[in-house]
Design a protein around this motif. Sequence first.
Motif, PDB file in Angstrom:
ATOM      1  N   ILE A  32      23.746 -58.170  17.779  1.00 48.52           N
ATOM      2  CA  ILE A  32      23.074 -57.733  19.003  1.00 48.52           C
ATOM      3  C   ILE A  32      23.959 -56.763  19.780  1.00 48.52           C
ATOM      4  O   ILE A  32      25.138 -57.033  20.022  1.00 48.52           O
ATOM      5  CB  ILE A  32      22.731 -58.946  19.905  1.00 48.52           C
ATOM      6  CG1 ILE A  32      21.877 -59.958  19.140  1.00 48.52           C
ATOM      7  CG2 ILE A  32      22.025 -58.486  21.175  1.00 48.52           C
ATOM      8  CD1 ILE A  32      20.514 -59.473  18.784  1.00 48.52           C
ATOM      9  N   LEU A  34      23.967 -54.836  23.535  1.00 47.90           N
ATOM     10  CA  LEU A  34      23.373 -54.896  24.870  1.00 47.90           C
ATOM     11  C   LEU A  34      23.379 -53.492  25.468  1.00 47.90           C
ATOM     12  O   LEU A  34      24.438 -52.894  25.649  1.00 47.90           O
ATOM     13  CB  LEU A  34      24.162 -55.856  25.759  1.00 47.90           C
ATOM     14  CG  LEU A  34      23.637 -56.084  27.178  1.00 47.90           C
ATOM     15  CD1 LEU A  34      22.268 -56.752  27.134  1.00 47.90           C
ATOM     16  CD2 LEU A  34      24.612 -56.947  27.976  1.00 47.90           C
ATOM     17  N   CYS A  50      26.130 -61.472  30.641  1.00 47.73           N
ATOM     18  CA  CYS A  50      26.746 -61.864  29.371  1.00 47.73           C
ATOM     19  C   CYS A  50      26.863 -63.388  29.278  1.00 47.73           C
ATOM     20  O   CYS A  50      26.647 -63.973  28.210  1.00 47.73           O
ATOM     21  CB  CYS A  50      28.116 -61.222  29.221  1.00 47.73           C
ATOM     22  SG  CYS A  50      28.072 -59.428  28.933  1.00 47.73           S
ATOM     23  N   ILE A  60      26.782 -61.079  21.852  1.00 51.58           N
ATOM     24  CA  ILE A  60      26.758 -59.635  22.053  1.00 51.58           C
ATOM     25  C   ILE A  60      27.993 -59.027  21.387  1.00 51.58           C
ATOM     26  O   ILE A  60      29.126 -59.365  21.719  1.00 51.58           O
ATOM     27  CB  ILE A  60      26.739 -59.291  23.561  1.00 51.58           C
ATOM     28  CG1 ILE A  60      25.517 -59.914  24.229  1.00 51.58           C
ATOM     29  CG2 ILE A  60      26.747 -57.778  23.763  1.00 51.58           C
ATOM     30  CD1 ILE A  60      24.203 -59.451  23.672  1.00 51.58           C
ATOM     31  N   ILE A  63      28.514 -53.276  24.063  1.00 52.55           N
ATOM     32  CA  ILE A  63      27.714 -52.869  25.225  1.00 52.55           C
ATOM     33  C   ILE A  63      27.577 -51.359  25.223  1.00 52.55           C
ATOM     34  O   ILE A  63      28.564 -50.636  25.072  1.00 52.55           O
ATOM     35  CB  ILE A  63      28.352 -53.359  26.541  1.00 52.55           C
ATOM     36  CG1 ILE A  63      28.431 -54.889  26.556  1.00 52.55           C
ATOM     37  CG2 ILE A  63      27.561 -52.861  27.750  1.00 52.55           C
ATOM     38  CD1 ILE A  63      29.092 -55.456  27.792  1.00 52.55           C
TER      39      ILE A  63
END
Length: 222
Positions: A32, A34, A50, A60, A63
């Motif tokens: 994943i 973000l 988070c 995550i 970012i």
Amino acid sequence: MVLAPVPPIAQWLTELDELKQRAPAFLTVRAIILDVTGLSFDRSDLADLCAALAQRNITILGIEGIGPTSLGPGFPPPLTGGKAADDVTVPEAGEARAAAAEPAVSTAKPGGRVRSLVLDAPVRSGQVVQHLDGDVTVIGSVASGSEIIAGGSIHVYGALRGRAIAGATGDSNARILARRFEPELIAIDGLYKTADDLGERFWGQAVQARLDGDTIVVAAVD
């Protein structure tokens, strides 16, 4: 896979919880990213988000959409130079989807409820086959870079080289069976193993994988 929060964040998290209830393994077995592009976040807001995702067992890896100087220890690394991708269809209860149309036959129980999805052609790289109502059977191979998500068991009558996610709606009795076992990742009811975790003992063999408590057990099929 990219998660892109939209305000109000509390409502977005509620919708995320509804998704996880419909398909518990849908997010837990994916890489994943973000994406907070366009959001007015300070460090504390991002830290809270988070933490909220971590509470939902969503890991995550990076970012996007925020400068490296805005992050620091305790945050996933910032990403730059990403490539745009198509939106991912959110799974609905009772939904069966193949990312590209392939000849398929479905079998149903009395009353019309679809229980199994049979694909008469190989699953090509980049395809996602999603069937949350029951088993998925592939009369052929599953290529590297493809993904099968089933509410029940997954049966592959060829080589399994992509990702196989069985029991995605919480079925701990689901199994994964493949004539030739060479997966990138397998998962059953939210528990998963990557190719590195699986080792070489059963590589290339006819195999079944099932859960024994909280452990994925892999065994050769005679």
